[in-house]
Design an enzyme around this catalytic site. Structure first.
Site, PDB file in Angstrom:
ATOM      1  N   SER A  21     -16.777   3.510  -9.148  1.00 27.07           N
ATOM      2  CA  SER A  21     -15.643   2.773  -9.682  1.00 27.07           C
ATOM      3  C   SER A  21     -14.372   3.508  -9.283  1.00 27.07           C
ATOM      4  O   SER A  21     -14.404   4.620  -8.767  1.00 27.07           O
ATOM      5  CB  SER A  21     -15.739   2.657 -11.199  1.00 27.07           C
ATOM      6  OG  SER A  21     -15.190   3.810 -11.793  1.00 27.07           O
ATOM      7  N   LYS A  22     -13.259   2.840  -9.561  1.00 24.70           N
ATOM      8  CA  LYS A  22     -11.951   3.382  -9.231  1.00 24.70           C
ATOM      9  C   LYS A  22     -11.746   4.772  -9.825  1.00 24.70           C
ATOM     10  O   LYS A  22     -11.085   5.617  -9.260  1.00 24.70           O
ATOM     11  CB  LYS A  22     -10.905   2.460  -9.865  1.00 24.70           C
ATOM     12  CG  LYS A  22     -10.027   1.774  -8.867  1.00 24.70           C
ATOM     13  CD  LYS A  22      -8.994   0.956  -9.588  1.00 24.70           C
ATOM     14  CE  LYS A  22      -7.732   0.947  -8.782  1.00 24.70           C
ATOM     15  NZ  LYS A  22      -6.751  -0.023  -9.172  1.00 24.70           N
ATOM     16  N   ARG A  23     -12.328   4.967 -11.000  1.00 26.98           N
ATOM     17  CA  ARG A  23     -12.086   6.219 -11.717  1.00 26.98           C
ATOM     18  C   ARG A  23     -12.913   7.387 -11.187  1.00 26.98           C
ATOM     19  O   ARG A  23     -12.637   8.529 -11.492  1.00 26.98           O
ATOM     20  CB  ARG A  23     -12.358   6.030 -13.212  1.00 26.98           C
ATOM     21  CG  ARG A  23     -11.264   5.259 -13.920  1.00 26.98           C
ATOM     22  CD  ARG A  23     -11.703   4.863 -15.311  1.00 26.98           C
ATOM     23  NE  ARG A  23     -12.867   3.975 -15.258  1.00 26.98           N
ATOM     24  CZ  ARG A  23     -12.822   2.682 -14.988  1.00 26.98           C
ATOM     25  NH1 ARG A  23     -11.663   2.109 -14.756  1.00 26.98           N
ATOM     26  NH2 ARG A  23     -13.911   1.937 -14.945  1.00 26.98           N
TER      27      ARG A  23
END
Ligand code: GLU
Length: 455
Positions: free
Chosen positions: A229-231
């Site tokens: 994910s982006k994180r």
């Protein structure tokens, strides 16, 4: 020269990378861009960059720059578009990219064509597409043939929106119109878009053309198999720029994420990848992102890198931490950097391995008074005398001189080696001691010793 591959239809390959400006270039997006670029270069075709920026709210120059800078850093230059590059500078004469926000008239024209043929209709202010109710077969060069039926939700409302009631065209529509208008022959994109592709195929047919060929690339997962994910650390290309990876190593690593040359080799020059790359070899299973492998590969690249390229990247990394090497003679810079070439894996490590060469005074990480107590200072004072009197200041002579002092004082060599390194560099680790002393030169070394002797 790579031969220009003309498809059976007589069409030259045209591919595109079509990111939305989200403010961040995902590593998966970078790989999609790379695979498109490789296919274009392999076939002698055209690589287009199209910024899908119809969502005005998210559309900032900064978000676009992240994409452009990321692609430039990777060396993935796009071939086409309006002439927008500056007249001078590194992007001189650069063309494009295309921006969807500048192509509104095309979308308008295309929607009118569908309306005129009753393939679209207005409903509650929005324009909807008359979607087929039949299953659609998507021939995919990676995934194979996929047949899609309407989902249960789509069965309730199969006719999807092309233009919202506020006048905003939706992704499926602009994506297809542009692929059509730009003559895209192959759509190479992430597998997450496979679920959209039936809509796209139906739209192409409504315009009376066969869709491009599709190649949906399996996703990149974290090493533990979870979705990236982006994180997740390392999901953004910027991390690699900031952490001092060499672009060629990142490109090489991305090539291996989902594509594999037959011989199972790891370090492959991009020229060779261009020759070997083809879509059917893209692996069907998800790729796992292994940062340790990239880190290892980067170290291999640094070690085997051509010296001038190494100096360029190292000087750049020093500039990032505020060190201006311009004040120093070129020979000195090169000699200093030569002492770390075998040691660093990431260019950010120049901070530890080379910053002391370019500082007037050493920064001590620990308290110098504890680091250099009186008995240590008296040994260093003896060494200073020997260094001052040394007939030459090359690594071999320095080593002999230091060893003679060790014998004279009747101590273990570590009791002198460690403090002199600390005095000269401020750190317990770094390049080979005698090499770094030679590069620093007698004046700097004596001055640094004098400084600690005065504590
Ligand atoms: N703008 C879409 C995205 O960023 C592009 C999809 C495509 O490549 O067709 O995911």
């Amino acid at each position: 020269m790579v031969p220009v591959l003309i498809e059976a239809t007589g069409m030259k390959v045209r591919v595109r990378f079509a990111p939305s400006p989200t403010g961040f270039l995902h590593i998966g997006g970078a790989r999609t861009a790379l695979f498109n670029w490789l296919y274009a270069r392999h076939t002698g075709g055209t690589f287009i960059l199209r910024i899908e920026d119809t969502d005005a709210a998210r559309n900032t120059q900064e978000a676009v720059d992240v994409i452009l800078d990321g692609l430039r850093w990777l060396g993935l230059h796009w071939d086409e578009g309006p002439l927008t590059g500056e007249a001078t500078g590194p992007c001189k004469g650069e063309r494009g990219p295309y921006f969807q926000s500048q192509r509104r008239e095309n979308y308008q024209r295309r929607v009118e064509a569908l309306l005129a043929r009753d393939l679209a209709y207005e409903h509650d202010g929005a324009i909807r597409f008359r979607m087929t109710r039949e299953p659609i077969m998507i021939p995919d060069l990676v995934v194979g043939n996929v047949t899609r039926e309407l989902t249960d939700r789509e069965k309730l409302e199969p006719d999807f929106i092309l233009i919202r009631s506020d006048g905003q065209p939706v992704f499926h529509f602009v994506n297809v119109v542009d692929d059509l208008d730009m003559g895209i022959t192959h759509v190479i994109r992430g597998e997450d878009h496979l679920s959209n592709t039936a809509k796209h195929v139906a739209l192409f047919r409504a315009f009376g053309v066969e869709p491009p060929k599709y190649a949906h690339i399996p996703l990149i997962l974290n090493i533990d198999g979870t979705k990236m994910s982006k994180r997740d650390k390392g999901a953004s290309l910027t991390t690699y720029v900031e952490e001092g990876y060499a672009p060629e190593a990142v490109v090489n690593y991305l090539c291996l994420l989902g594509w594999s040359p037959k011989q199972n080799r790891e370090k492959l020059p991009i020229r060779e990848v261009i020759e070997l790359f083809d879509l059917p070899q893209i692996l069907r299973h998800n790729a796992r992102f292994d940062i340790n492998k990239l880190h290892w590969l980067n170290g291999e690249y640094v070690r085997e890198m051509d010296r001038d390229r190494y100096y360029e990247l190292a000087v750049h990394a020093l500039a990032r931490i505020g060190i201006d090497t311009n004040k120093f003679p070129l020979d000195y810079i090169k000699a200093a950097l030569d002492t770390c070439k075998e040691k660093i894996k990431l260019f950010s490590e120049v901070k530890i391995f080379a910053d002391f060469y370019f500082k007037d005074a050493v920064d001590f990480e620990t308290d110098p008074a504890t680091e250099f107590p009186p008995e240590v200072r008296s040994r260093l004072a003896r060494l200073r005398e020997a260094f001052a009197a040394s007939p030459a200041f090359d690594a071999a002579t320095l080593e002999k001189t230091l060893k003679a002092v060790v014998v004279e004082l009747g101590i273990k060599s570590g009791l002198l080696v460690h403090p002199v390194r600390m005095a000269a560099t401020g750190r317990p680790v770094g390049p080979g001691l005698y090499q770094l002393l030679e590069v620093l030169g007698r004046d700097r070394v004596l001055a640094r010793l004098d400084r600690v002797l005065k504590i």
